[in-house]
Design an enzyme around this catalytic site. Structure first.
Site, PDB file in Angstrom:
ATOM      1  N   THR A  28       0.848  -1.191   0.000  1.00 15.31           N
ATOM      2  CA  THR A  28       0.000   0.000   0.000  1.00 15.31           C
ATOM      3  C   THR A  28       0.889   1.249   0.000  1.00 15.31           C
ATOM      4  OG1 THR A  28      -0.222   0.306   2.408  1.00 15.31           O
ATOM      5  CG2 THR A  28      -1.677  -1.305   1.357  1.00 15.31           C
ATOM      6  N   GLY A  29       0.357   2.318  -0.607  1.00 15.17           N
ATOM      7  CA  GLY A  29       1.162   3.532  -0.723  1.00 15.17           C
ATOM      8  C   GLY A  29       2.417   3.280  -1.524  1.00 15.17           C
ATOM      9  N   ALA A  47       8.317 -11.660  -7.556  1.00 18.81           N
ATOM     10  CA  ALA A  47       6.951 -11.600  -7.030  1.00 18.81           C
ATOM     11  C   ALA A  47       6.045 -10.830  -7.986  1.00 18.81           C
ATOM     12  CB  ALA A  47       6.944 -10.929  -5.664  1.00 18.81           C
ATOM     13  N   VAL A  49       3.597  -8.125  -7.958  1.00 16.62           N
ATOM     14  CA  VAL A  49       3.375  -7.055  -6.972  1.00 16.62           C
ATOM     15  C   VAL A  49       2.204  -6.181  -7.397  1.00 16.62           C
ATOM     16  CG1 VAL A  49       4.398  -5.113  -5.743  1.00 16.62           C
ATOM     17  CG2 VAL A  49       5.849  -7.042  -6.447  1.00 16.62           C
ATOM     18  N   TYR A 216      -1.067  11.654  14.595  1.00 17.44           N
ATOM     19  CA  TYR A 216      -0.197  10.749  13.827  1.00 17.44           C
ATOM     20  C   TYR A 216       0.481   9.755  14.770  1.00 17.44           C
ATOM     21  CZ  TYR A 216       3.907   9.261  11.133  1.00 17.44           C
ATOM     22  OH  TYR A 216       4.890   8.524  10.518  1.00 17.44           O
ATOM     23  N   SER A 219      -1.953   7.098  15.783  1.00 15.90           N
ATOM     24  CA  SER A 219      -2.219   6.090  14.750  1.00 15.90           C
ATOM     25  C   SER A 219      -1.092   5.068  14.686  1.00 15.90           C
ATOM     26  CB  SER A 219      -2.413   6.762  13.385  1.00 15.90           C
ATOM     27  OG  SER A 219      -1.191   7.278  12.862  1.00 15.90           O
ATOM     28  N   LYS A 220       0.124   5.498  14.943  1.00 15.09           N
ATOM     29  CA  LYS A 220       1.258   4.571  14.914  1.00 15.09           C
ATOM     30  C   LYS A 220       1.271   3.658  16.140  1.00 15.09           C
ATOM     31  CE  LYS A 220       2.825   5.764  10.947  1.00 15.09           C
ATOM     32  NZ  LYS A 220       2.751   4.804   9.836  1.00 15.09           N
ATOM     33  N   GLY A 251      13.232   3.892  10.140  1.00 12.67           N
ATOM     34  CA  GLY A 251      14.279   4.889  10.328  1.00 12.67           C
ATOM     35  C   GLY A 251      13.733   6.265   9.986  1.00 12.67           C
TER      36      GLY A 251
END
Length: 343
Positions: A28-29, A47, A49, A216, A219-220, A251
């Site tokens: 996703t994204g 793969a 994708v 944010y 959500s994480k 990171g």
């Protein structure tokens, strides 16, 4: 936070990803940043994708860019006598902002595929304005967490089926952030009101930049809790080749999201304290493909991974059984949505 020198298993995505021929992956994204790099490396190893994103034009451009990059790499490989892989890449229309958008994408994939080996839940937004979507969920939480919850829930039967196939190795990778540790330790995500957190629990202005950041972070945190709970629930199936779920802090990556938050005069300094999207893809690719993760499943399953492929320490707010309450609340939201009632 970048942890450039963190010890961990040595892993080079170009050399160390095993042959993925015949396997199916969803990222996703995937049209830019880390998602683009993950898609490229999975396709390079054979793969099929699916690039899950909203806009057809951006997805098609990403597919062409990946193919061109791999053509250039393939020319070098052929000189070394290596077999050239023909990349298999397709766009999957995916809007994670609502339950319906996530389930529409899942239905489309279920119509097209008989297996699903890898999901990398990479899509993310940092909302600048407090809004509720049509499901009554705050947009940052909806896109970053609940949309992925609905997507995985709808695809779970296909994932379980894939574990019954020969030599299966099904993995779910959730992208989180070390910033989940910035959430207060007494934070609870037990209800829809907790998920919506209009003022991030303690801030006076719901549209301030800090309030957006805090949502944010929240959500994480939800992603970390979901990872641990989902792993426990999948383990209850007692599968011969159990699904491995991990969440990953890639990171401090110099992504478009990060750049948008940094004043223009300071953007040239980003390389001093951040890493490239290609480097940021290392730990999620490790989680999604490295044979050592399967071989040492007890060590990695349900865990929070940090660069470069080591188990990190979760926030105190994520250390416990609160994931069950979050999971039940998420199920209730999906069920009560118009789409959820139809499934």
């Amino acid at each position: 936070m970048c942890q450039k020198n963190s010890p961990g298993p040595a892993f080079d995505p170009v050399a160390d990803i095993p042959d993925l021929s015949g396997r199916v992956a969803l990222v996703t994204g995937a049209n830019c940043g880390i998602g683009f790099e993950i898609s490229k490396r999975l396709a390079a190893r054979g793969a099929h994708v699916y690039l899950g994103c909203r806009h057809a034009g951006r997805a098609r451009k990403a597919i062409e860019d990946i193919k061109e990059a791999l053509r250039q790499e393939g020319g070098h490989s052929e000189k070394l006598g290596e077999k050239r892989v023909v990349p298999q890449l397709d766009w999957l229309e995916l809007d994670l902002a609502t339950v319906g958008g996530a389930e529409d994408a899942a239905d489309a994939l279920l119509r097209r595929e008989k297996r699903l080996d890898i999901i990398v839940c990479n899509a993310v937004i940092l909302s600048k304005k407090y809004e509720l979507n049509e499901d009554g969920v705050e947009t940052t939480m909806a896109t970053n967490y609940l949309g992925h919850f609905a997507l995985i829930s709808a695809l779970e039967p296909l994932l379980l089926h894939t574990t019954t196939l020969p030599n299966s190795d099904v993995r779910i990778v959730m992208m989180t952030s070390a910033l989940h540790t910035k959430v207060p330790s007494d934070t609870k995500l037990h209800s829809q009101a907790d998920l919506n957190a209009p003022k991030a629990q303690f801030l006076s202005c719901k549209d301030s930049r800090m309030a957006c950041y805090r949502r944010y972070f929240l959500s994480k945190l939800a992603i970390v809790l979901f990872t641990r709970c989902l792993q426990r629930r999948l383990d209850a199936h007692e599968l011969p080749n159990p699904i491995i779920v991990t969440c990953v802090h890639p990171g401090m990556v110099s992504s478009s999201n990060m750049k948008s938050q940094v004043p223009a005069p300071f953007r040239p300094l980003l390389p001093l304290f951040s890493i490239s999207p290609a480097r940021g893809a290392h730990t999620p690719l490790f989680a999604a493909t490295a044979p050592v993760v399967r071989a040492r499943r007890r060590e990695f399953a349900g865990q929070y991974l940090v660069p470069w492929g080591k188990v990190g320490k979760v926030a105190k707010a994520a250390d416990g059984e609160d994931g069950e309450a979050l999971f039940r609340t998420s199920e209730d939201i999906v069920r009560s949505s118009g789409r959820g009632r139809q499934r």
